[in-house]
Scaffold this active site. Structure first.
Site, PDB file in Angstrom:
ATOM      1  N   TYR B 130       0.812  -1.213   0.000  1.00 33.72           N
ATOM      2  CA  TYR B 130       0.000   0.000   0.000  1.00 33.72           C
ATOM      3  C   TYR B 130       0.845   1.262   0.000  1.00 33.72           C
ATOM      4  O   TYR B 130       0.465   2.276  -0.572  1.00 33.72           O
ATOM      5  CB  TYR B 130      -0.957  -0.006   1.197  1.00 33.72           C
ATOM      6  CG  TYR B 130      -2.226  -0.776   0.891  1.00 33.72           C
ATOM      7  CD1 TYR B 130      -3.176  -0.223   0.036  1.00 33.72           C
ATOM      8  CD2 TYR B 130      -2.443  -2.045   1.389  1.00 33.72           C
ATOM      9  CE1 TYR B 130      -4.316  -0.925  -0.291  1.00 33.72           C
ATOM     10  CE2 TYR B 130      -3.592  -2.756   1.070  1.00 33.72           C
ATOM     11  CZ  TYR B 130      -4.522  -2.184   0.232  1.00 33.72           C
ATOM     12  OH  TYR B 130      -5.659  -2.863  -0.100  1.00 33.72           O
ATOM     13  N   GLU B 227       4.354 -30.724  11.252  1.00 35.13           N
ATOM     14  CA  GLU B 227       4.019 -29.981  10.044  1.00 35.13           C
ATOM     15  C   GLU B 227       2.881 -28.990  10.251  1.00 35.13           C
ATOM     16  O   GLU B 227       2.979 -27.839   9.836  1.00 35.13           O
ATOM     17  CB  GLU B 227       3.661 -30.975   8.929  1.00 35.13           C
ATOM     18  CG  GLU B 227       3.405 -30.285   7.590  1.00 35.13           C
ATOM     19  CD  GLU B 227       3.374 -31.261   6.428  1.00 35.13           C
ATOM     20  OE1 GLU B 227       4.005 -32.326   6.543  1.00 35.13           O
ATOM     21  OE2 GLU B 227       2.745 -30.946   5.417  1.00 35.13           O
ATOM     22  N   ASP B 279       4.534 -35.149   6.909  1.00 36.28           N
ATOM     23  CA  ASP B 279       3.772 -36.119   6.117  1.00 36.28           C
ATOM     24  C   ASP B 279       4.709 -36.954   5.258  1.00 36.28           C
ATOM     25  O   ASP B 279       5.802 -36.517   4.894  1.00 36.28           O
ATOM     26  CB  ASP B 279       2.788 -35.385   5.189  1.00 36.28           C
ATOM     27  CG  ASP B 279       1.664 -34.744   5.974  1.00 36.28           C
ATOM     28  OD1 ASP B 279       1.525 -35.060   7.172  1.00 36.28           O
ATOM     29  OD2 ASP B 279       0.950 -33.902   5.395  1.00 36.28           O
TER      30      ASP B 279
END
Lengths: 696, 399
Positions: B130, B227, B279
């Protein structure tokens, strides 16, 4: 010439040959055409109005050119029922056409205007607009049938003598004119009657006596319908003005137009006409003067500012070029261009001329073109005779043999000095005043031959400017300088346009169709005998030889357009690139000033200079990388005589990008902008951009 | 045993009770270092602008050299076990149609950073977007940035281009990642006891440099990094960190820089080993690789982010058989997964690692992947009470 028809038989009462013979009688040509008016182009009220104007204007232009006069033609259409209800589509009109031609001597007036198939053009092989001698008398006959009013004719063959005022009605039974009024008058051009139509006709500029020293004026009253758009009087006159830049045409349209008129005129008039009108007297050479022949003086400078203007209810199509088309020679038929019956008729006529004493050798020599003495001798031998054999002694079998020999023998092509091309400069001049484009090019092909008849094709292209960008190209067709307004898809020229690969010239083209884009394609066929598909003369028959020539002419023009478009695209790319840089360097300079305190202005100037230098370099490199654009190609175009560029009408590249921001994505096409001061035309809907004509 | 804490961070310089001379001295030293750092950054930015201006005045090519952040410019330093950025640089030119806008954006952000440093304030990545956003003068509606993505990528370019870190540019990212465990830290002067963080945990900020976060007291003996927060929640509820005296962290997928820097400092400064529970899929494998060796896009930061000693404790491809999991936990490998797995196996830092080659090929043989949550099918607390403790006990992990 007569047309005979047998009577119809009735089942109930068996007819005998005797009883039938009572009803078998000759019918006159006039009667035949009165009942079959569609054959002559009087199918409906709208077309009747157009055909009347067309026949009269064609006659006027032919007469002026034959007399070596730069044509001034004035067309006036008066609405005689201005108070009719708003929803009535047709009305009674009086059409008046005044020209400054050589006029018609008193004793021929009845024949010229009062008889069908009476004319000077039918029996000769010479390039002219009219061919059969049906036109103006048929229009008069139509007027008589629909309104009962006679034709009113003024004619002044000598500038120092009085004019004749004749009113005549045709008797369709006898094919003869009946004169109702025959008097001498000083009122030529017939201003007094036309004076009070509107403010424009009251101006001294209108029908100025000095512009019409000699000439003819014809008035016909008829039931018709005046409507603008395709196939209208307006379009016809516009196109006539394009193909005849040496003619000055003045048009007074009716004050009231039909209720359901479509505002769909192909080429936009300039709405602010008053500011741009050319004072006629400044431009013309001495009115009515005979042309100075075919000198080339003043040809090189065509003034793109001469454009069609509208003022005080009158439309002026100014003269674009002060030179008459070259005079054409009448030629004898070429042996290969005739049919057996015609050969027999010609032989009969020859016998009659020589009171039965003419020889075959002389007949071949005198009545045909391109038959050398030795060739004539050969023909005599082939039919089993010698050079003294009389034409009257030949049997039909011998004629047939001669005819076959004509087809097989090697003969030179017919002479081509009978053809008068419009000419490249003239084509450009005509398009310049009628079509507001930015790029114009034209091509005149060498004469060629179809069926033993010489012909010549010309093509011209106008591109860009104010032409609508999102539509198929418009094809304007001419035969012997006469615009062809109907049956476009049946015309050979239309097929030639579709078969040309416009994609090679940077235009988009649907398969086998017309190219899309702001484009006007003009095709002109000049020939001693134009092969029309029908009597109403609306489409050119599709001969391979003709179509091939048309395609070749279009390709020459297309290549030049392609060069121009590539150049334009390149300029666009360059401008876009420059634009990108120029947009960002302002921000860059300000940021650097804020960080390190360098002078913003100085930095900006340096970067801008660099950006300009860079874009030039980048383009040069692009060229070297094997792109087809040569460095000086645009210069070549500028030096090319067949190309006219009106840079001021070129769509401004900068504006165009801004435009795209405004209009959002629904109209990705280039915007077509009017020149300064005029309002902008925008797409009014998806179905098509309505092109409105500014009438003020 | 309490691991040795580096003396410099022993005391919180910003603490309210910090009144002793030595404490004040530490704060001064830190502040002084910040001042020096800012000064150096400013100099770099001004030099950049001077360079551009100089080239413009002399009519030379106007460009900024930016090291390329691609795989091809990433070097695997086998000896140190980290990824490093190569020397390849790409030129960002003003007078190049494709780069002109980026060049302008680079200058705009350079200016924004200068303003931030002068004002001694920081902005988020979104804030920077911005700050630089306005309509370009002379156009109707063209904005300087078309979206935050453009702005973020320019900031990363500036980091590598100037050789300055994000915090040195006074810019920070959205915070992501959670920590809980037997440790007390000081964050911007506030003491935080990570043993008392309830169920939510301590949200790890984007910048975890020593001048923001100091370690005060640490009893933990290792760090377990998982994770995602769902798994982390399981561990936290079971008070795993209390039972096993450790720190429990989570990185919401690929851990952000703040999280990675914190792990690195825990490992480097406190000597805690890092164990990862991720995972069993190419994505999990790559997360481990990022934690261990560093990432391709941030290879220039590996020096301070990579943890070459990190260990991968699971989930392993063999766990399907070893833990006797049900068929339901299988997620079929799709073409994308297979392609990614092959790519990862071919990375130089995986290539010489037999354990990993075997792991990946076994996963491909299985033809399916498994998430950490799949262990929950055995028992709700199987992963916290049996799986992880067993792995740690047996020292069963991949390097």
């Amino acid at each position: 010439m007569t047309v005979s028809m047998s009577g119809t038989s009735r089942r109930s009462k068996p007819e005998t040959a005797d009883s039938m013979s009572a009803r078998q009688k000759e019918i006159s040509v006039s009667e035949f055409f009165a009942k079959n008016r569609h054959l002559l182009g009087f199918d409906n009220p709208r077309k009747a109005l157009l055909t009347t104007v067309k026949e009269a204007v064609d006659n006027s232009l032919d007469a002026c050119e034959e007399a070596g006069i730069l044509p001034n033609v004035t067309v006036v259409i008066e609405d005689l029922q201005p108070d009719r209800p708003a929803n009535s589509k047709q009305s009674r009109y009086r059409i008046t056409i005044v020209d400054n031609g050589p006029g018609i001597v008193r004793k021929q007036i009845e024949n010229v205007f009062g008889r069908l198939l009476f004319g000077s053009k039918f029996h000769r092989l010479k390039m002219s607009r009219g061919q059969q001698g049906i036109g103006i008398s048929a229009a008069g006959m139509y007027g008589l049938i629909t309104t009962g009013k006679p034709m009113v004719i003024f004619s002044r063959p000598h500038s120092r003598k009085v004019a004749h005022h004749i009113e005549l009605a045709m008797n369709t039974k006898t094919n003869r004119a009946e004169v109702t009024v025959d008097e001498e008058t000083e009122d030529f051009p017939p201003r007094s009657r036309l004076y009070s139509i509107n403010s424009g006709t009251r101006s001294p500029e209108f029908l100025n006596a000095e512009d019409y020293m000699t000439g003819t004026s014809v008035s016909i009253e008829l039931e018709g319908r005046y409507q603008k758009g395709r196939g209208s009087v307006d379009e016809f006159l516009e196109l006539t003005a394009i193909a005849n830049p040496h003619a000055r045409i003045t048009f007074v349209p009716p004050t009231r137009i039909s209720a359901d008129e479509q505002e769909d005129l192909p080429f936009t008039y300039n709405g602010n006409g008053a500011a741009r009108i050319q004072p006629a007297s400044d431009r013309e050479d001495q009115p009515g003067s005979r042309s100075a022949g075919h000198n080339n003086g003043g040809l090189s400078d065509i003034d793109p500012n001469i454009t069609t203007v509208e003022k005080d209810g009158i439309i002026y199509y100014p003269r674009g070029i002060d030179q008459l088309p070259p005079e054409t020679r009448e030629i004898q038929p070429h042996p290969r261009g005739i049919e057996l019956g015609i050969l027999l008729q010609m032989a009969k006529d020859f016998e009659a001329e020589n009171r039965g004493g003419g020889t075959l050798y002389n007949f071949l020599q005198e009545k045909f073109s391109r038959v050398s003495p030795s060739k004539a001798g050969e023909f005599c031998k082939v039919v089993g005779g010698h050079s003294r054999t009389k034409v009257s002694d030949l049997s039909p079998q011998q004629f047939e043999k001669l005819f076959r020999e004509f087809q097989e023998s090697k003969l030179p092509a017919p002479p081509t000095d009978c053809l008068a091309p419009i000419g490249i400069r003239q084509l450009q001049s005509g398009l310049l005043k009628g079509v507001k484009a930015e790029f114009y090019t034209a091509e005149t092909r060498e004469p060629a031959v179809y069926r033993g008849r010489p012909f010549l094709v010309e093509a011209a292209i106008a591109y860009g400017g104010e032409l609508p960008a999102d539509q198929p190209a418009r094809v304007i067709r001419f035969a012997n300088r006469v615009p062809l307004l109907f049956q476009q898809s049946a015309c050979s020229s239309f097929k030639a346009c579709g078969e040309t690969s416009w994609r090679n010239y940077n235009l988009s083209q649907p398969r086998g169709g017309l190219p899309n884009g702001p484009l006007v394609i003009m095709i002109h066929l000049a020939s001693v005998w134009v092969p029309f598909t029908s009597e109403s003369k609306e489409a050119i028959a599709d001969y391979d030889e003709i179509r091939k020539e048309m395609k070749l002419a279009l390709m020459v023009c297309g290549r030049k357009l392609g060069t121009y478009l590539r150049k334009r695209q390149k300029m666009q790319r360059e401008a876009a690139r420059r634009d990108v840089f120029e947009r960002y360097i302002g921000e860059v300079s300000k940021a650097i000033n804020a960080i390190a305190g360098h002078d913003t202005k100085k930095l900006y100037d340096c970067l801008l200079a660099e950006a300009r230098r860079r874009t030039a370099i980048a383009d040069a490199q692009l060229d070297e990388e094997g792109k087809t654009i040569k460095k000086d190609e645009h210069e070549d175009l500028k030096n090319d005589d067949t190309v006219v560029l009106v840079e001021s009408r070129a769509v401004h590249l900068q504006d165009q990008t801004d435009e795209a921001d405004d209009e959002s994505a629904d109209d990705g096409q280039e915007m077509v902008k009017l020149s300064s001061g005029s309002r902008r035309r925008k797409a009014s809907g998806k179905s098509g951009r309505s092109r409105d004509r500014d009438v003020e | 045993m309490i691991p040795a804490i580096m003396p410099m961070y022993k005391i919180n310089p910003m603490a309210k009770d910090a009144t002793t001379k030595s404490k004040t001295g530490t704060r001064d030293r830190i502040n002084q270092r910040i001042r020096q750092r800012d000064k150096a950054t400013l100099t770099k930015i001004v030099d950049l602008a001077d360079d551009v201006a100089g080239c413009a005045f002399k009519g030379r090519d106007i460009r900024v050299d930016i090291p390329t952040r691609t795989r091809s410019n990433t070097i695997w330093n086998k000896k140190r076990g980290i990824l490093q950025m190569g020397d390849a640089k790409s030129q960002r030119e003003l007078f190049n149609l494709n780069q002109a806008k980026q060049f302008m954006q680079t200058m705009l952000h350079g200016n924004s950073i200068k303003e931030l440093i002068n004002a001694q304030k920081t902005l988020s990545l979104r804030g920077m977007f911005y700050k630089g956003l306005h309509t370009i003068q002379g156009t109707k509606s063209e904005k300087t940035f078309d979206g935050q993505d453009e702005s973020d990528s320019i900031l990363e370019d500036l980091e590598v281009g100037l050789g300055a870190l994000r915090e040195e540019l006074h810019v920070y990212a959205k915070k992501r990642g959670t920590m809980v465990g037997n440790i007390t830290i000081v964050d911007s002067g506030d003491e935080i006891d990570c043993r008392r963080m309830g169920s939510g945990g301590y949200a790890v900020p984007s910048i975890t440099e020593p001048d923001i976060i100091q370690f005060k007291k640490c009893e933990a003996k290792f760090v377990l990094h998982v994770e995602k927060d769902t798994v982390w929640g399981r561990f936290n509820e079971d008070r795993f960190w209390e039972k096993h005296n450790c720190i429990l962290t989570e990185g919401s997928g690929q851990p952000p820089r703040g999280m990675r820097r914190l792990l690195r400092r825990l490992n480097e400064e406190l000597g805690l080993p890092i164990y990862c529970l991720l995972d069993c899929d190419p994505w999990g494998h790559y997360i481990f690789s990022v934690i261990k060796q560093g990432s391709i896009s941030l290879a220039f930061e590996s020096e301070r982010l990579a943890i070459p000693s990190a260990k991968f404790i699971g989930v392993r491809a063999m766990d399907y058989a070893r833990c006797q999991l049900s068929d339901d936990v299988q997620i079929k490998l799709n073409d994308n997964d297979t392609k990614r797995a092959r790519e990862i196996a071919a990375y130089p830092w995986f290539q010489g690692n037999k354990g990993w080659q075997k792991e990946i090929s076994q996963m491909m043989q299985n033809g399916f992947k498994m998430e950490v949550e799949s262990l929950i099918t055995k028992d709700i607390s199987y992963v916290t009470e049996e799986y992880v403790p067993e792995r740690l006990k047996k020292k069963d992990w991949l390097d």
